[in-house]
Design a protein around this motif. Structure first.
Motif, PDB file in Angstrom:
ATOM      1  N   SER A 163       0.818  -1.211   0.000  1.00 21.75           N
ATOM      2  CA  SER A 163       0.000   0.000   0.000  1.00 21.75           C
ATOM      3  C   SER A 163       0.854   1.265   0.000  1.00 21.75           C
ATOM      4  O   SER A 163       0.499   2.270   0.617  1.00 21.75           O
ATOM      5  N   SER A 181      -6.420  -4.324   2.248  1.00 23.20           N
ATOM      6  CA  SER A 181      -5.198  -4.402   3.041  1.00 23.20           C
ATOM      7  C   SER A 181      -3.963  -4.404   2.149  1.00 23.20           C
ATOM      8  O   SER A 181      -4.007  -4.828   0.989  1.00 23.20           O
ATOM      9  N   THR A 212       0.919 -10.532   8.981  1.00 26.73           N
ATOM     10  CA  THR A 212      -0.188  -9.689   9.433  1.00 26.73           C
ATOM     11  C   THR A 212      -1.558 -10.281   9.173  1.00 26.73           C
ATOM     12  O   THR A 212      -2.453 -10.229  10.019  1.00 26.73           O
ATOM     13  N   ASN A 213      -1.792 -10.824   7.968  1.00 26.15           N
ATOM     14  CA  ASN A 213      -3.124 -11.291   7.576  1.00 26.15           C
ATOM     15  C   ASN A 213      -3.218 -12.812   7.513  1.00 26.15           C
ATOM     16  O   ASN A 213      -4.046 -13.348   6.774  1.00 26.15           O
ATOM     17  N   SER A 256      -6.201 -10.442  -0.591  1.00 27.38           N
ATOM     18  CA  SER A 256      -6.438  -9.163   0.090  1.00 27.38           C
ATOM     19  C   SER A 256      -7.173  -8.148  -0.762  1.00 27.38           C
ATOM     20  O   SER A 256      -7.617  -7.117  -0.242  1.00 27.38           O
ATOM     21  N   ASN A 260      -3.112 -12.159   2.362  1.00 28.87           N
ATOM     22  CA  ASN A 260      -4.000 -13.162   2.954  1.00 28.87           C
ATOM     23  C   ASN A 260      -3.427 -14.558   2.699  1.00 28.87           C
ATOM     24  O   ASN A 260      -2.386 -14.721   2.058  1.00 28.87           O
ATOM     25  N   HIS A 301      -1.389  -6.227   3.063  1.00 26.74           N
ATOM     26  CA  HIS A 301      -0.672  -7.418   3.516  1.00 26.74           C
ATOM     27  C   HIS A 301      -1.311  -8.678   2.939  1.00 26.74           C
ATOM     28  O   HIS A 301      -2.499  -8.686   2.605  1.00 26.74           O
ATOM     29  N   HIS A 343     -11.669  -0.012   1.185  1.00 27.59           N
ATOM     30  CA  HIS A 343     -10.293  -0.255   1.605  1.00 27.59           C
ATOM     31  C   HIS A 343      -9.921  -1.705   1.323  1.00 27.59           C
ATOM     32  O   HIS A 343     -10.759  -2.605   1.435  1.00 27.59           O
ATOM     33  N   LYS A 367       1.932  -7.747  -0.609  1.00 22.63           N
ATOM     34  CA  LYS A 367       0.728  -8.454  -1.013  1.00 22.63           C
ATOM     35  C   LYS A 367       0.914  -8.798  -2.481  1.00 22.63           C
ATOM     36  O   LYS A 367       1.942  -8.436  -3.088  1.00 22.63           O
ATOM     37  N   SER A 410      -9.763   3.294   5.228  1.00 21.89           N
ATOM     38  CA  SER A 410      -8.622   2.656   5.887  1.00 21.89           C
ATOM     39  C   SER A 410      -9.131   1.591   6.839  1.00 21.89           C
ATOM     40  O   SER A 410     -10.314   1.565   7.205  1.00 21.89           O
ATOM     41  N   LYS A 411      -8.221   0.729   7.254  1.00 22.85           N
ATOM     42  CA  LYS A 411      -8.522  -0.292   8.247  1.00 22.85           C
ATOM     43  C   LYS A 411      -8.277   0.274   9.642  1.00 22.85           C
ATOM     44  O   LYS A 411      -7.409   1.129   9.829  1.00 22.85           O
TER      45      LYS A 411
END
Length: 564
Positions: free
Chosen positions: A157, A380, A212-213, A220, A384, A382, A378, A180, A345-346
């Protein structure tokens, strides 16, 4: 092995140079916690650092904005520190550079966009002429002592995210940084799958990978899909529109610019970091087609339905633009009934309380608040689980070292890697010294891995007495008792009590009650040692406060002695 707890005398403390026949990995930040990435690789007597970041303090650290990793271990060995290589420009990877570089004094290597942001940070603290800041191109290579480093393009991102392939005499490590697999990243190229597969075919000893995910199934999502959703969402809105997102998400900034133009709205950048990132992006060839922007004061003359504010403060940061707008404290911008605030955003764990307060303040003012909950605004940055699985299939490491996540993420990532047939997946904590080669991975010691806090302009240890006292005062209140003694050490006047942060029942007089308790502990006719009297007064005041309020406040006693 006993983990060190911040002291060099702890059993198992690692206190030697890395040998030529070993390859070591030591995280001092970012493993088992969110943020503050600081990673060390040791080989043949030298150390290589990857990333040097910060995290943001929460309500448990009153008065503190930033928390940094303590670099004492590598600072004591800075003559063996070859360089700092930065994977990308997020604050949790570069934010500590202006505060800690002077303690390390090593060359820095970064891609153009990351270097542009680091340069601005160094200028703010007057270090731009002191630091050797070397620019590497995307996919660039540099040999740093016994480490041959190659940047491998990924997506994230922010522009120019890179994995770093570190080749040594004992094998190659792929340090992924944050990443990602975005098929349409909008800014920059897609991940370099071809090079990742080539590395896998050549043999990768270890992959130090983002966790993170790891609990999130599937993929993601793509920034291109978010752009379309924002365009459709903003187009029918009336009144003023304010959008907040991470300032570093240049692709999202571009998308919001496109959405503003599609809705015939003028784009207004709000917040210093938003301006700084846009300047750095344009300087390095990004955002060249961003619509012209207006200053905040100019936007006040526009009709409500012709303006779109792009603000900092997506996490409810008190000094962020959106929080100041919500509190009604912004000089040029006010939102009210009929206006819309979009949080693209998250919610980062730990920010729920300040962000909820910002949402509620806006809603109370009549502003429509749109968040990621129930709205596709949004994705992510990161990976998945499907993206993690793809990366492991391409790279095929012998060892997986999960980092960049809380403890539960690392445990889950380790199990996931083993399920993908990775032979070894050790769970590492900050301060652990992990030997990656030769032989099977093994923990061979531990080092100091403390935390520093930025208290105003001063860096202090996280357990500095001033911070500990401030935390206690913020939770339990504060009492100051003043004793005036004559030349013989006897009380010359009634004790004086000042209270701060202590509630009392209506009609009560807590200060008077505490004075009475202190007087009972110190009869007027009794003289004695000032320290003994002060301690007796402190205990009496604190016990009285606890009995009357249920709190155990920080209690200080000052003694004034009169001359005869």
């Amino acid at each position: 092995m006993t983990r060190a707890k911040g002291g060099k005398t702890q059993p198992g403390y690692f206190n030697r140079r890395p040998r030529a026949d070993e390859l070591l990995f030591v995280p001092l930040g970012g493993s088992g916690e969110i943020g503050m990435n600081l990673n060390l690789y040791g080989h043949a007597g030298k150390w290589l650092m990857l990333d040097l970041g910060v995290t943001f303090a929460d309500s448990r650290m009153p008065g503190i904005d930033l928390i940094l990793p303590d670099p004492t271990f590598i600072e004591d060995r800075k003559d063996d520190l070859i360089a700092l290589v930065l994977t990308h420009a997020h604050e949790d990877h570069i934010g500590a550079v202006p505060y800690l570089w002077d303690r390390l004094q090593c060359p820095i290597y970064a891609t153009p966009f990351t270097a542009a942001l680091v340069r601005r940070k160094l200028q703010e603290v007057g270090l731009e002429r002191e630091v050797e800041l070397n620019i590497l191109p995307m996919n660039g290579k540099v040999t740093l002592g016994p480490f041959a480093c190659e940047l491998v393009t990924l997506t994230h991102s922010i522009p120019e995210p890179n994995a770093v392939a570190i080749e040594t005499a004992l094998g190659t490590v792929l340090h992924t940084g944050d990443w990602k697999l975005d098929p349409e990243p909008l800014i920059g190229p897609t991940a370099d799958r071809k090079r990742l597969e080539e590395l896998g075919s050549s043999g990768v000893l270890a992959m130090v990978c983002d966790s993170t995910n790891v609990f999130s199934p599937g993929t993601s999502g793509s920034e291109a899909e978010v752009r379309e959703s924002l365009i459709q969402m903003i187009a029918p809105l009336t009144g003023r529109v304010a959008v907040t997102t991470f300032a570093s998400n240049v692709a999202r900034i571009a998308s919001i610019g496109v959405a503003a133009a599609a809705a015939d709205r003028h784009l207004v950048l709000v917040g210093r970091s938003m301006h700084r990132v846009v300047e750095a992006a344009k300087e390095t060839g990004y955002l060249t087609d961003l619509p012209p922007t207006l200053d905040e004061d100019e936007a006040g003359y526009l009709p409500k339905d012709k303006v779109l504010y792009l603000c900092t403060g997506s996490q409810g940061e008190p000094r962020g633009a959106m929080a100041r707008i919500a509190r009604g404290e912004h000089r040029h911008i006010a939102l009210g009934a009929g206006d819309t605030a979009i949080f693209s955003s998250k919610i980062i764990p730990g920010n729920e309380i300040p962000l909820g307060e910002t949402h509620n303040q806006l809603a109370t003012a009549g502003v429509r608040v749109i968040t990621e909950k129930g709205n596709f605004i949004h994705v992510s940055g990161h990976p998945n689980r499907d993206e993690l699985a793809a990366m492991y299939a391409w790279v095929r490491p012998e060892i997986s070292v999960p980092v960049h996540g809380e403890a539960r993420h690392l445990v889950e990532h380790s199990a996931f890697a083993r399920a993908l047939q990775v032979r070894h997946a050790p769970i590492i904590k900050n301060g652990d010294v992990l030997r990656l080669a030769p032989g099977e991975p093994a923990f061979v010691g531990a080092v100091e891995a403390g935390r520093l806090a930025l208290d105003g302009d001063i860096l202090v240890e996280i357990d500095d007495p001033a911070i500990v006292a401030r935390r206690k005062i913020s939770f339990a209140g504060h009492i100051v008792v003043t004793l005036v003694l004559d030349a013989k050490g006897k009380l010359a006047a009634d004790p004086d009590v000042v209270l701060a942060g202590l509630a009392e029942e209506e009609g009560g007089d807590l200060a008077a009650d505490i004075v009475e308790a202190v007087q009972a502990a110190l009869p007027r006719g009794r003289g004695g040692d000032a320290d003994t009297l002060a301690e007796a007064a402190r205990q009496a005041a604190r016990k009285a406060a606890n009995r009357l309020t249920g709190r155990k406040p920080v209690t200080d006693v000052q003694v004034i002695r009169l001359r005869g």
